[in-house]
Design a protein around this motif. Sequence first.
Motif, short mmCIF file in Angstrom:
data_model
loop_
_atom_site.label_atom_id
_atom_site.label_comp_id
_atom_site.label_asym_id
_atom_site.label_seq_id
_atom_site.Cartn_x
_atom_site.Cartn_y
_atom_site.Cartn_z
N VAL A 105 36.59 30.59 10.54
CA VAL A 105 37.91 30.65 11.49
C VAL A 105 38.68 29.44 10.89
N ASP A 106 38.15 28.08 10.91
CA ASP A 106 38.68 26.82 10.35
C ASP A 106 39.29 26.96 9.08
N ALA A 107 38.53 27.47 8.17
CA ALA A 107 38.99 27.80 6.57
C ALA A 107 40.23 28.68 6.57
N ALA A 108 39.94 29.95 7.23
CA ALA A 108 40.93 30.93 7.22
C ALA A 108 42.25 30.35 7.92
N ALA A 109 42.26 29.37 8.77
CA ALA A 109 43.43 29.05 9.66
C ALA A 109 44.29 28.13 8.56
N ARG A 110 43.66 27.45 7.78
CA ARG A 110 44.13 26.38 6.66
C ARG A 110 44.78 27.37 5.63
N LEU A 111 44.10 28.21 5.27
CA LEU A 111 44.69 29.09 4.19
C LEU A 111 45.75 29.92 4.73
N VAL A 112 45.62 30.34 6.00
CA VAL A 112 47.07 30.90 6.64
C VAL A 112 48.31 29.96 6.67
N ALA A 113 47.80 28.68 7.34
CA ALA A 113 48.95 27.66 7.10
C ALA A 113 49.39 27.48 5.68
N THR A 114 48.72 27.37 4.83
CA THR A 114 49.10 27.17 3.47
C THR A 114 49.96 28.52 2.83
N GLY A 115 49.54 29.63 3.22
CA GLY A 115 50.15 30.95 3.17
C GLY A 115 51.60 30.83 3.60
N LEU A 116 51.78 30.40 4.87
CA LEU A 116 53.03 30.48 5.54
C LEU A 116 53.93 29.60 4.85
N ILE A 117 53.53 28.33 4.50
CA ILE A 117 54.46 27.45 3.62
C ILE A 117 54.91 27.88 2.34
N LEU A 118 53.75 28.47 1.80
CA LEU A 118 54.22 29.26 0.37
C LEU A 118 54.97 30.54 0.61
N LEU A 119 55.07 31.11 1.83
CA LEU A 119 56.07 32.29 1.91
C LEU A 119 57.34 31.86 2.40
N ALA A 120 57.43 30.66 3.06
CA ALA A 120 58.72 30.11 3.27
C ALA A 120 59.45 29.87 2.04
N LEU A 121 58.77 28.93 1.30
CA LEU A 121 59.23 28.48 -0.22
C LEU A 121 59.87 29.89 -0.90
N THR A 122 58.78 30.91 -0.95
CA THR A 122 59.27 32.11 -1.64
C THR A 122 60.53 32.68 -0.98
N ILE A 123 60.55 32.74 0.21
CA ILE A 123 61.68 33.44 0.87
C ILE A 123 63.14 32.42 0.51
N GLY A 124 62.83 31.09 0.42
CA GLY A 124 63.94 30.20 0.17
C GLY A 124 64.35 30.36 -1.29
N SER A 125 63.25 30.50 -2.20
CA SER A 125 63.94 30.58 -3.56
C SER A 125 64.25 31.80 -3.77
N ALA A 126 63.84 33.07 -3.24
CA ALA A 126 64.38 34.18 -3.41
C ALA A 126 65.88 34.34 -3.01
N LEU A 127 66.28 33.60 -1.73
CA LEU A 127 67.41 33.54 -1.28
C LEU A 127 68.30 32.79 -2.07
N LEU A 128 67.85 31.75 -2.40
CA LEU A 128 68.63 30.86 -3.48
C LEU A 128 69.22 31.75 -4.76
N LEU A 129 68.15 32.35 -5.23
CA LEU A 129 68.43 33.26 -6.49
C LEU A 129 69.48 34.39 -6.19
N LEU A 130 69.24 35.04 -5.04
CA LEU A 130 70.12 35.89 -4.92
C LEU A 130 71.63 35.55 -4.35
N LEU A 131 71.81 34.32 -3.49
CA LEU A 131 72.80 33.89 -3.32
C LEU A 131 73.60 33.26 -4.36
N ARG A 132 72.87 32.74 -5.39
CA ARG A 132 73.53 32.08 -6.55
C ARG A 132 74.41 33.48 -7.37
N GLU A 133 73.87 34.71 -7.32
CA GLU A 133 74.42 35.86 -7.94
C GLU A 133 75.83 36.38 -7.05
#
Length: 176
Positions: A105-133
Amino acid sequence: MTPGAGGGESAAAHRSGRQESPEERADRRWSDLLQEVRVAQTGSQVLFGFLLSVVFMPRFAQLDQFDRDLYVVTVVLGALATGSLAAPVSYHRLFAGRRLKPQLVDAAARLVATGLILLALTIGSALLLLLREAVGGAAAAWITGAVMAYFAVCWLLLPVFQLRRQDHRGKRPPDG
């Protein structure tokens, strides 16, 4: 109350107000974590799937080098987010039957937290790419920055503020 090894109340049960053994606590935390992962993982997989198809669109060839590089960064972030959010399944398979649920549970919770950070960054960079166009560089950067600030408020600052309020009142929230 749940007796501990010394016949007294367990420290975890006392702090959380729950009467559960360490095994029951790990089972509850694992179940809670799986529910959370189902939401985030589905979103990351759908976004990643759409990102994979973009390179095959005719308009992709018209992107400038910055936007192509931003696309690559976005796809890599999406892959990392999806991998991090799916990793608890692998951990569970490897840990199954070894009586290591709290560590799982502890290891999985750390991975999920990391995944959420990466997901936020993915959404942000995808949004930037879309909005630049859609609206151009400067407006795209400002809008993306505002959305990412909103994510930081909703995903981090509000929960931390609530925890501090609870701690200040002398109430410790149940350990989840």
